[in-house]
Design an enzyme around this catalytic site. Structure first.
Site, short mmCIF file in Angstrom:
data_model
loop_
_atom_site.label_atom_id
_atom_site.label_comp_id
_atom_site.label_asym_id
_atom_site.label_seq_id
_atom_site.Cartn_x
_atom_site.Cartn_y
_atom_site.Cartn_z
N CYS A 71 19.95 -53.91 17.74
CA CYS A 71 20.22 -52.48 17.53
C CYS A 71 21.58 -52.22 16.88
CB CYS A 71 20.04 -51.72 18.85
SG CYS A 71 19.64 -50.00 18.59
N HIS A 108 15.41 -53.72 22.58
CA HIS A 108 16.04 -54.03 23.87
C HIS A 108 14.92 -54.45 24.81
CE1 HIS A 108 19.79 -51.96 22.70
NE2 HIS A 108 19.02 -51.04 22.15
N1 GLN Z 1 24.29 -46.21 17.70
C1 GLN Z 1 23.15 -46.79 17.03
C2 GLN Z 1 22.03 -45.80 16.74
O1 GLN Z 1 21.87 -44.81 17.41
C3 GLN Z 1 22.63 -47.96 17.85
C4 GLN Z 1 22.06 -47.56 19.19
C5 GLN Z 1 21.76 -48.74 20.08
O2 GLN Z 1 22.33 -49.82 19.92
N2 GLN Z 1 20.89 -48.55 21.06
O3 GLN Z 1 21.28 -46.03 15.81
#
Ligand code: GLN
Length: 247
Positions: A101, A199
């Site tokens: 992510c 995740h």
């Molecule tokens: N901040 C990033 C987004 O919203 C990654 C979010 C995350 O790692 N869950 O795309």
């Protein structure tokens, strides 16, 4: 690479968890635990190293792991990693990099900041991210590029970012449920660098992906006894069944 990794107590496989103080959401740390466990079940000696954002990233790791993060920690992590340079040098010399992510986005050329502004990534992976119109939140299921020999992915996603893959990388998988990169694909890989929006943690839900990363570091792996795979099998069956009943 330096000396070969041996299963007889010789050089250990070094797993480097990059910036757990900034990048670790939704149990992403589990990816480190799963890799260490699946290596030790095969009597491959491992050493885990946790590197906070105020420490230099060692260049002699075998597998580097980055997790997800909220927008501000992600921006800080990208700045620090660019200044430090250790992760980019390790990737350049052929180390395995697995990023989730926010970690995935910052491996690319750029990603979207809090207000959608374009921020520089590390250019370790030929992908470019920006902010999408809506958040992708929920279960995700995706079928992996057949050349990788990894079964269907199950995971949880929560991100605003969307990602375009350049000529120098390939999509990791095709989405059958969820958002992923935002264009029907999910994640990306090139050489031994692999990023994903999953995740879950991703490697607990997808032990095949964990073994792919380990095999990139140490070569072919022996299969594990069915009994050691039972919890992972049950978890996968439960999560995939949940998507067919609620999805
Ligand atoms: N901040 C990033 C987004 O919203 C990654 C979010 C995350 O790692 N869950 O795309």
């Amino acid at each position: 690479m330096t000396e070969p990794i041996r299963a007889d107590g010789g050089r250990r496989v070094r797993l480097v968890w990059v910036y757990p103080d900034l990048l670790s959401t939704y149990g992403d740390r589990g990816n480190l635990l799963v890799l260490a466990r699946r290596a030790s079940l095969r009597e491959i000696p491992v050493e885990t190293v946790e590197v906070n954002a105020d420490q230099p990233v060692p260049e002699d790791g075998d597998i580097y792991l980055l997790g997800g993060g909220e927008d501000l920690p992600q921006i800080l992590a990208a700045k620090r990693l660019r200044t430090d340079g250790g992760l980019a040098r390790a990737a350049e010399r052929g180390a395995v990099v697995f990023a989730v992510c926010a970690g995935y986005q910052l491996l690319g050329h750029e990603f979207g900041g809090v207000d959608g502004e374009r921020l520089a990534g590390l250019s370790i992976l030929d992908v470019t991210s920006g902010r999408g119109d809506r958040r992708g939140v929920g279960e995700i299921v995706a079928d992996v590029d057949p050349t990788l020999g990894v079964p269907r992915l199950t995971g949880f996603e929560n991100h605003q970012g969307i990602t375009k893959i350049g000529q120098g990388a390939r999509p990791l998988a095709r989405v059958t449920l969820g958002v992923g990169n935002g264009d029907g694909t999910e994640g990306a890989f090139a050489g031994k660098v692999l990023g994903t929006y999953l995740h879950g943690p991703a490697l607990a839900r997808n032990p095949g992906l964990a073994d792919l990363l380990l095999s990139w570091a140490v070569g072919p792996l022996k299969p594990l006894p069915t009994a050691s795979e039972e919890w992972a099998r049950q978890l996968r069956a439960e999560r995939l069944a949940a998507t067919t009943t609620t999805g």
